[in-house]
Design a protein around this motif. Structure first.
Motif, PDB file in Angstrom:
ATOM      1  N   ASP A 240      27.061  66.887 -20.932  1.00 51.64           N
ATOM      2  CA  ASP A 240      26.062  66.495 -21.925  1.00 51.64           C
ATOM      3  C   ASP A 240      26.617  65.712 -23.099  1.00 51.64           C
ATOM      4  N   ALA A 241      27.915  65.759 -23.353  1.00 49.75           N
ATOM      5  CA  ALA A 241      28.472  65.000 -24.470  1.00 49.75           C
ATOM      6  C   ALA A 241      28.406  63.511 -24.161  1.00 49.75           C
ATOM      7  N   ARG A 242      28.525  62.710 -25.197  1.00 49.99           N
ATOM      8  CA  ARG A 242      28.480  61.257 -25.016  1.00 49.99           C
ATOM      9  C   ARG A 242      29.601  60.827 -24.075  1.00 49.99           C
ATOM     10  N   GLY A 243      29.233  60.034 -23.071  1.00 53.28           N
ATOM     11  CA  GLY A 243      30.203  59.607 -22.081  1.00 53.28           C
ATOM     12  C   GLY A 243      30.313  60.546 -20.902  1.00 53.28           C
ATOM     13  N   GLY A 244      29.485  61.599 -20.877  1.00 54.61           N
ATOM     14  CA  GLY A 244      29.564  62.584 -19.811  1.00 54.61           C
ATOM     15  C   GLY A 244      28.729  62.214 -18.604  1.00 54.61           C
ATOM     16  N   LEU A 245      28.626  63.171 -17.690  1.00 56.56           N
ATOM     17  CA  LEU A 245      27.957  62.925 -16.416  1.00 56.56           C
ATOM     18  C   LEU A 245      26.480  62.606 -16.583  1.00 56.56           C
ATOM     19  N   ARG A 246      25.845  63.182 -17.582  1.00 55.99           N
ATOM     20  CA  ARG A 246      24.420  62.887 -17.775  1.00 55.99           C
ATOM     21  C   ARG A 246      24.213  61.427 -18.184  1.00 55.99           C
ATOM     22  N   ASP A 247      25.179  60.845 -18.853  1.00 56.58           N
ATOM     23  CA  ASP A 247      25.064  59.430 -19.208  1.00 56.58           C
ATOM     24  C   ASP A 247      25.087  58.542 -17.968  1.00 56.58           C
ATOM     25  N   VAL A 248      25.829  58.963 -16.944  1.00 55.86           N
ATOM     26  CA  VAL A 248      25.835  58.186 -15.696  1.00 55.86           C
ATOM     27  C   VAL A 248      24.448  58.227 -15.054  1.00 55.86           C
ATOM     28  N   THR A 249      23.790  59.375 -15.146  1.00 53.12           N
ATOM     29  CA  THR A 249      22.422  59.470 -14.634  1.00 53.12           C
ATOM     30  C   THR A 249      21.498  58.516 -15.385  1.00 53.12           C
ATOM     31  N   VAL A 250      21.696  58.394 -16.691  1.00 55.02           N
ATOM     32  CA  VAL A 250      20.900  57.450 -17.479  1.00 55.02           C
ATOM     33  C   VAL A 250      21.199  56.019 -17.047  1.00 55.02           C
ATOM     34  N   LEU A 251      22.459  55.711 -16.773  1.00 57.40           N
ATOM     35  CA  LEU A 251      22.811  54.383 -16.267  1.00 57.40           C
ATOM     36  C   LEU A 251      22.040  54.066 -14.987  1.00 57.40           C
ATOM     37  N   ARG A 252      22.020  55.037 -14.065  1.00 54.12           N
ATOM     38  CA  ARG A 252      21.299  54.847 -12.803  1.00 54.12           C
ATOM     39  C   ARG A 252      19.809  54.614 -13.061  1.00 54.12           C
TER      40      ARG A 252
ATOM     41  N   VAL B 201      27.265  52.599 -21.005  1.00 48.75           N
ATOM     42  CA  VAL B 201      25.910  52.952 -21.440  1.00 48.75           C
ATOM     43  C   VAL B 201      25.475  52.049 -22.589  1.00 48.75           C
ATOM     44  N   ASP B 202      26.379  51.827 -23.551  1.00 43.78           N
ATOM     45  CA  ASP B 202      26.034  50.966 -24.690  1.00 43.78           C
ATOM     46  C   ASP B 202      25.690  49.552 -24.215  1.00 43.78           C
ATOM     47  N   VAL B 203      26.529  49.007 -23.346  1.00 43.40           N
ATOM     48  CA  VAL B 203      26.304  47.646 -22.865  1.00 43.40           C
ATOM     49  C   VAL B 203      25.002  47.565 -22.069  1.00 43.40           C
TER      50      VAL B 203
ATOM     51  N   THR C  60      34.199  39.905 -38.473  1.00 39.77           N
ATOM     52  CA  THR C  60      32.815  39.441 -38.616  1.00 39.77           C
ATOM     53  C   THR C  60      31.845  40.451 -38.024  1.00 39.77           C
ATOM     54  N   ALA C  61      32.177  40.969 -36.844  1.00 40.52           N
ATOM     55  CA  ALA C  61      31.295  41.945 -36.194  1.00 40.52           C
ATOM     56  C   ALA C  61      31.135  43.201 -37.036  1.00 40.52           C
ATOM     57  N   VAL C  62      32.221  43.677 -37.626  1.00 36.16           N
ATOM     58  CA  VAL C  62      32.138  44.868 -38.469  1.00 36.16           C
ATOM     59  C   VAL C  62      31.319  44.555 -39.717  1.00 36.16           C
ATOM     60  N   ARG C  63      31.531  43.388 -40.284  1.00 31.22           N
ATOM     61  CA  ARG C  63      30.828  43.037 -41.516  1.00 31.22           C
ATOM     62  C   ARG C  63      29.320  42.959 -41.307  1.00 31.22           C
ATOM     63  N   VAL C  64      28.877  42.350 -40.208  1.00 31.72           N
ATOM     64  CA  VAL C  64      27.431  42.186 -39.979  1.00 31.72           C
ATOM     65  C   VAL C  64      26.843  43.379 -39.240  1.00 31.72           C
ATOM     66  N   GLY C  65      27.677  44.328 -38.815  1.00 29.79           N
ATOM     67  CA  GLY C  65      27.170  45.539 -38.182  1.00 29.79           C
ATOM     68  C   GLY C  65      26.641  45.333 -36.782  1.00 29.79           C
ATOM     69  N   LEU C  66      27.243  44.400 -36.023  1.00 30.92           N
ATOM     70  CA  LEU C  66      26.818  44.121 -34.657  1.00 30.92           C
ATOM     71  C   LEU C  66      27.979  44.292 -33.692  1.00 30.92           C
ATOM     72  N   PRO C  67      27.693  44.631 -32.435  1.00 25.12           N
ATOM     73  CA  PRO C  67      28.774  44.741 -31.460  1.00 25.12           C
ATOM     74  C   PRO C  67      29.227  43.366 -30.998  1.00 25.12           C
ATOM     75  N   LEU C  68      30.455  43.317 -30.522  1.00 20.54           N
ATOM     76  CA  LEU C  68      30.942  42.110 -29.873  1.00 20.54           C
ATOM     77  C   LEU C  68      30.409  42.055 -28.448  1.00 20.54           C
ATOM     78  N   SER C  69      29.978  40.886 -28.029  1.00 16.02           N
ATOM     79  CA  SER C  69      29.527  40.726 -26.647  1.00 16.02           C
ATOM     80  C   SER C  69      30.664  41.064 -25.685  1.00 16.02           C
ATOM     81  N   PRO C  70      30.394  41.812 -24.600  1.00 15.25           N
ATOM     82  CA  PRO C  70      31.447  42.116 -23.629  1.00 15.25           C
ATOM     83  C   PRO C  70      32.133  40.869 -23.081  1.00 15.25           C
ATOM     84  N   VAL C  71      31.360  39.805 -22.866  1.00 14.58           N
ATOM     85  CA  VAL C  71      31.961  38.557 -22.379  1.00 14.58           C
ATOM     86  C   VAL C  71      32.894  37.982 -23.432  1.00 14.58           C
TER      87      VAL C  71
END
Length: 824
Positions: free
Chosen positions: A227-239, A314-316, A374-385
């Motif tokens: 149930d913790a973040r990154g756990g098995l239930r998160d994989v179910t959410v991915l599916r 999950v975040d991506v 820049t990403a930290v300053r504007v509060g946005l994630p960096l694109s995975p690409v």
């Protein structure tokens, strides 16, 4: 029925229609009982890979359930053929959850649904059928989550309950009418896809709520791997997100880490024999052995690596889903991409920071730092690409770094709470270790300290985030954030003192980043001494000149160093959690810091801190009649209990005994003796920080009990004696404490540190022991963390002065006996 007997189940003549209904019922019960132990036996003894073993486990479960089904439908088989066929055509046993997905563990619960079309069998017969299905499983010791539903009821439940909706996407037939199950699952999938615009915010909220409740599995000492973040239930959410068709999910590496996490889950269940998902400290070594790992530290590092990958996926995936479902537009036509320039060739696109058109990553070694800042300053994630391009295409930084690189690095660290997500994405891609190769030694490294809640690397990032509030108060915020990032860099394998180990490592990194010799040496000093202020403030007597001398020696001659150390101390403790930084700790730290600042200015060494005005008034009242006085003041989640009384032998034991008798848990204590003039009496002014589960007793009641004790009435301690005896009876082998002499800590007293398992009567026993050997307690500094008491005692001979060596040995001996947990 053994595991071997399952293999021939399909050919068992007992399964023939209409035969041996009673025998089938008995066989189903035995199969359920055997399944419970056979699954565990397979997990413990099987040498097959995890995926193959789980397939075998799933087959074992299915066969047992099919036998259970055969026994349950046997009474229907005894009815007329036309009735039997029409009834069974609309009836099925289906699985959801891990059994349906084929990844159930050796002790996983069975999530089952008795599905019926609502037309061919009367409700009472369906209910009887359900009882015949569930009771053999219950009686066999299996844990099941069961329901009886029609297809429409499944859709209604899914519409109302997000968790049920996600779980039923995996609905799979075990026995009975397969077409009914397939039709129901198809309807559920259609509903899910059609309602994903409404469902997606619910999914994101549930992810956030679960992360808040269970924490991040990657950074916990005892993670819940489901149930913790990154756990098995998160994989179910991915599916589930992938099943919505609005986005795909990452494959490859995520599938690999999912399988690895399932292996750890299987080993945990095999060790405990239960459907546990929380990896407790006591079980980690055994789980590690079963997983083929060296020890518990390697196990937690494996968990951290797996769960970080899943959390990032999950975040991506959630961002991709959100981007594919923009707000409804009033104007028809294709949606144009929204690009917001962020400077330095970076733009915002769909809520992510991406590289602009024409940016040449291969020519700019500073670009990753600039993008991260820049990403930290504007509060946005960096694109995975973008992260992938930064990791693979940008040239390495020179040694030392150019000024622009160092400035961007500091700007990123000082950017605020969004640092964590940006750092995580860069760390996963290997960018952080390109900048700081030493980071790999603390990455995913667990901390064998119950106070800490994070791995070493995450604690360092949390400290940087916590220190933001102090940056405006110092002239060198750059050094402050760098010291915060590197203060625990020495927590590597084999390190005895991480502060001493980490100091030269931090200095080397500081020089590589491009700091001057003077600044690099200051970073080295801050890392080496980052625990000094808190330890001296909480475990030494501030009235003793040696305490101030020790702090001044640690910071050197610069006031600025003292200020930086103060800020680093608070941020480090706050990153650990509320237990490590409290109002009373802040008060002790600030008091000692003020004394050191006075000494650094070249003024007279500060004498004992004056007692507060409220304490002065209590002292004056005590002088009038010689009776103890007590004041109680609420402070955050604690109460401050101030006790003022004529000093005498055994006073500490009496005060501690009264506290424990009222079930007050002592979190810290500062015991002092004030001498009122050359001819005046000695008055004890003791401050206790306590926690209570119920109402706080009135000060007058505490005073009354102290007076009774001073008059020899020991009956007030009977509640403590009962509590302490009950604690001892629940304790295993006697826990011997450690008593250490701290040489050089004081010229006027002998300083002893007592580390022992906390218990209700510990402080009373210590105070009684000191009184028994006839030594005076000049001051005591008490702290309790995670069930362990750390008490620093300044003891003197009755006439004053340190104890002689024989007296030290005698005192240590009685303290060891007092701190032990005797058996009843």
């Amino acid at each position: 029925m053994t595991a071997g007997q399952f293999d021939g189940l399909e050919e068992d003549p007992a399964l023939e229609e209409g035969e041996n209904a009673e025998d089938l019922a008995q066989a189903a019960l035995h199969a359920a009982r055997d399944l419970r132990k056979d699954r565990l036996a397979l997990a413990l003894r099987s040498g097959s890979p995890g995926a193959e073993r789980r397939r075998t486990l799933t087959e074992m479960v299915e066969r047992a359930l099919q036998l259970d089904w055969a026994a349950a439908v046997a009474p229907l088989n005894e009815q007329p053929k036309r009735r039997r066929q029409s009834g069974l055509d609309g009836l099925a046993l289906a699985a959801v959850g891990s059994v349906a997905r084929g990844d159930a563990g050796p002790a996983s619960d069975l999530d089952l649904v008795l599905l019926h079309d609502g037309r061919r069998l009367p409700a009472d017969e369906v209910g009887e059928m359900a009882q015949r299905l569930w009771y053999p499983l219950w009686d066999g010791g299996l844990r099941i989550d069961h329901s009886v539903r029609t297809p429409n009821q499944c859709r209604e439940v899914a519409a109302a309950d997000l968790s049920a909706a996600i779980g039923m996407l995996d609905l799979r037939v075990i026995a009975g009418d397969a077409a009914l199950v397939v039709k129901t699952r198809t309807s559920l999938l259609s509903d899910w896809r059609g309602g994903i615009r409404r469902r997606l915010p619910q999914v994101l909220d549930s992810l956030a709520e679960r992360a808040e409740r269970y924490g991040e599995a990657a950074h916990l000492l005892e993670p819940d791997i489901k149930d913790a973040r990154g756990g098995l239930r998160d994989v179910t959410v991915l599916r589930a997100l992938a099943a919505s068709w609005v986005t795909d999910r990452p494959h490859g590496s995520v599938d690999d880490v999912h399988a690895s996490l399932l292996d750890i889950r299987d080993a945990l269940q095999a060790v405990t024999g239960k459907s546990n998902d929380r990896l407790l400290l006591a079980e980690q070594d055994a789980v590690a052995v079963l997983c083929g790992l060296t020890d518990a530290d390697e196990l937690l590092a494996r968990v951290a690596d797996c769960t970080r990958s899943i959390a990032y996926a999950v975040d991506v995936t959630a961002r991709r889903a959100r981007q594919s479902l923009p707000a409804r537009r009033l104007r028809p036509g294709p949606r144009r991409p929204r690009l917001r320039p962020l400077g330095h060739g970076l733009v915002e696109h769909d809520g992510e920071v991406v590289l602009g058109v024409g940016v040449e990553a291969a020519q700019d070694p500073v670009l990753p730092l600039r993008a991260a800042a820049t990403a930290v300053r504007v509060g946005l994630p960096l694109s995975p690409v973008t992260v992938e391009h930064l990791a693979q295409d940008c040239p390495p930084l020179p040694d030392p770094w150019p000024v622009a690189a160092r400035e961007e690095f500091v700007a990123m660290l000082a950017g605020g709470p969004h640092l964590a997500q940006v750092w995580e994405s860069l760390d996963r891609a290997g960018v952080i270790t390109q900048w700081i190769p030493e980071w790999s030694s603390v990455r995913n490294r667990p901390q064998r300290n119950a106070v800490h809640r994070h791995t070493v690397d995450r604690h360092l990032i949390e400290t940087v985030i916590q220190i933001q509030g102090a940056l405006r108060e110092t002239s060198r915020p750059d050094l402050l954030v760098l010291a915060a990032l590197l203060h625990d860099i020495g927590k590597i394998s084999g390190a005895q003192d991480h502060s001493l180990t980490g100091a030269p490592i931090a200095e080397k990194i500081a020089r590589r980043i491009g700091l001057s010799d003077e600044d690099s040496e200051l970073i080295e000093r801050l890392v080496r001494e980052h625990l000094t202020l808190i330890e001296l403030a909480t475990r030494r007597d501030p009235d003793d000149p040696r305490t101030v001398e020790a702090l001044v020696g640690a910071v050197g001659e610069r006031q600025e160093t003292l200020l930086l150390l103060r800020a680093l101390t608070e941020a480090d403790a706050a990153a650990v959690g509320a237990v490590a930084w409290t109002a009373w700790r802040a008060r002790l730290v600030d008091d000692l810091m003020a004394r050191a600042a006075t000494a650094l200015r070249g003024e007279e060494p500060p004498g004992p801190a004056p007692i507060a005005q409220a304490e002065v008034e209590l002292v004056q009242t005590v002088l009038t009649d010689g009776r103890p006085r007590v004041a109680v003041t609420p402070m955050d989640e604690l109460h401050v209990v101030t006790v003022v009384a004529p000093d005498r032998s055994g006073l500490l034991a009496d005060i501690a005994g009264v506290m424990a008798s009222f079930r007050l848990t002592v979190k810290s204590a500062l015991v002092r003796t004030v001498h009122l003039g050359s001819e005046g009496p000695y008055i004890a002014v003791d401050t206790w920080w306590v926690q209570t589960r119920g109402d706080m007793p009135a000060p007058e009641l505490l005073e009354q009990h102290l007076r009774r004790l001073s008059e020899g009435d020991q009956t007030v301690l009977e509640p403590l004696i009962r509590r302490d005896a009950g604690f001892r009876s629940r304790t295993g082998a006697p826990a011997r404490p450690r008593v250490v002499l701290l040489p050089g800590a004081s010229e006027e007293a002998t300083v002893l540190e007592v580390r022992a398992a906390d218990r209700p009567g510990l402080m009373h026993a210590i105070g009684s022991a000191l009184a028994g050997v006839g030594v005076d307690l000049r001051s005591a500094h008490v702290a309790t963390h995670a069930g362990q008491a750390v008490d620093v005692l300044y003891v003197c001979e009755r006439g004053g002065g340190p104890l002689s060596p024989p007296r030290v040995a005698e005192t240590v001996s009685v303290l060891v006996d007092a701190g032990s947990v005797p058996q009843p």
